[in-house]
Design a protein around this motif. Structure first.
Motif, PDB file in Angstrom:
ATOM      1  N   GLY A  39       5.079 -37.748 -27.496  1.00  0.00           N
ATOM      2  CA  GLY A  39       5.589 -36.629 -28.269  1.00  0.00           C
ATOM      3  C   GLY A  39       6.650 -35.801 -27.569  1.00  0.00           C
ATOM      4  N   MET A  40       7.269 -36.338 -26.568  1.00  0.00           N
ATOM      5  CA  MET A  40       8.227 -35.565 -25.765  1.00  0.00           C
ATOM      6  C   MET A  40       9.342 -34.964 -26.617  1.00  0.00           C
ATOM      7  SD  MET A  40      10.105 -36.759 -22.278  1.00  0.00           S
ATOM      8  CE  MET A  40      11.109 -35.636 -21.342  1.00  0.00           C
ATOM      9  N   PHE A  41       9.863 -35.718 -27.571  1.00  0.00           N
ATOM     10  CA  PHE A  41      10.928 -35.232 -28.459  1.00  0.00           C
ATOM     11  C   PHE A  41      10.455 -35.209 -29.912  1.00  0.00           C
ATOM     12  CE2 PHE A  41      13.023 -37.082 -24.744  1.00  0.00           C
ATOM     13  CZ  PHE A  41      13.776 -35.999 -24.333  1.00  0.00           C
ATOM     14  N   TYR A  42       9.181 -35.032 -30.119  1.00  0.00           N
ATOM     15  CA  TYR A  42       8.547 -35.055 -31.439  1.00  0.00           C
ATOM     16  C   TYR A  42       9.254 -34.093 -32.400  1.00  0.00           C
ATOM     17  CZ  TYR A  42       4.540 -35.026 -34.699  1.00  0.00           C
ATOM     18  OH  TYR A  42       3.717 -35.142 -35.789  1.00  0.00           O
ATOM     19  N   GLN A  43       9.743 -34.609 -33.496  1.00  0.00           N
ATOM     20  CA  GLN A  43      10.412 -33.862 -34.565  1.00  0.00           C
ATOM     21  C   GLN A  43      11.614 -33.058 -34.077  1.00  0.00           C
ATOM     22  OE1 GLN A  43       7.238 -31.770 -36.652  1.00  0.00           O
ATOM     23  NE2 GLN A  43       7.051 -33.463 -38.089  1.00  0.00           N
ATOM     24  N   CYS A  44      12.341 -33.600 -33.120  1.00  0.00           N
ATOM     25  CA  CYS A  44      13.626 -33.010 -32.730  1.00  0.00           C
ATOM     26  C   CYS A  44      14.658 -33.599 -33.693  1.00  0.00           C
ATOM     27  CB  CYS A  44      13.955 -33.330 -31.271  1.00  0.00           C
ATOM     28  SG  CYS A  44      12.846 -32.530 -30.094  1.00  0.00           S
ATOM     29  N   SER A  45      14.659 -33.094 -34.897  1.00  0.00           N
ATOM     30  CA  SER A  45      15.363 -33.722 -36.017  1.00  0.00           C
ATOM     31  C   SER A  45      16.882 -33.721 -35.908  1.00  0.00           C
ATOM     32  CB  SER A  45      14.941 -33.069 -37.330  1.00  0.00           C
ATOM     33  OG  SER A  45      15.185 -31.673 -37.275  1.00  0.00           O
ATOM     34  N   LYS A  46      17.464 -32.917 -35.016  1.00  0.00           N
ATOM     35  CA  LYS A  46      18.919 -32.914 -34.849  1.00  0.00           C
ATOM     36  C   LYS A  46      19.362 -33.637 -33.581  1.00  0.00           C
ATOM     37  CE  LYS A  46      19.628 -28.767 -37.577  1.00  0.00           C
ATOM     38  NZ  LYS A  46      19.997 -27.343 -37.557  1.00  0.00           N
TER      39      LYS A  46
END
Length: 149
Positions: A39-46
């Motif tokens: 989950g390191m970049f979990y939901q980093c949508s941009k």
């Protein structure tokens, strides 16, 4: 903008940028000792780009790039010690070339057996399909993705 942090001694980076929905890129951190990148970049949508991180010690990449929907290419990451890549790219659509290159690169590594890997909605080309089949037959990987292009 994310500043450079000294992460050279970090072993657990789980959820580090969890739901940081406005970041677009990150610097090249020293992740060589990280074993847990879940989950390191979990939901980093941009998030649009990531550097070639040293992930050679990572065993858990569960949902590492989950729903990073702006991500279309990834570097050739070393997942040789990874035992869990479930939902790694869930909700992500890499370009066919980037995803195929990623699969081909994985097939060159001494991988762990029985890994569950999620390539998101990404599709693979013919060479990527050969590498994908190799990962399944030689390492017992379970791969979920968008299928053949």
């Amino acid at each position: 903008v994310i500043p450079f942090f000294d992460l050279s001694k970090v072993t657990n980076a789980a959820g580090m940028f969890y739901q940081c929905s406005n970041i677009t890129t990150v610097p090249l951190f020293d992740l060589s000792k990280v074993t847990n990148a879940a989950g390191m970049f979990y939901q980093c949508s941009k998030l649009t780009t990531v550097p070639l991180f040293d992930l050679s010690s990572v065993t858990d990449a569960y949902a590492m790039f989950y729903q990073c929907t702006a991500l279309t290419t990834v570097p050739l990451l070393n997942l040789s010690n990874c035992t869990n890549a479930t939902n790694m790219f869930f909700g992500v659509t890499l370009t066919t070339q980037s995803y195929s290159d990623f699969l081909i690169h994985l097939a060159t590594l001494p991988l762990q057996s029985g890994v569950s890997f999620h390539g998101g909605n990404s599709k693979y080309n013919v060479a990527g399909g050969v590498a994908r089949a190799y990962l399944i037959s030689n390492f017992g990987w379970t791969i979920t993705d968008g299928g053949a292009a």
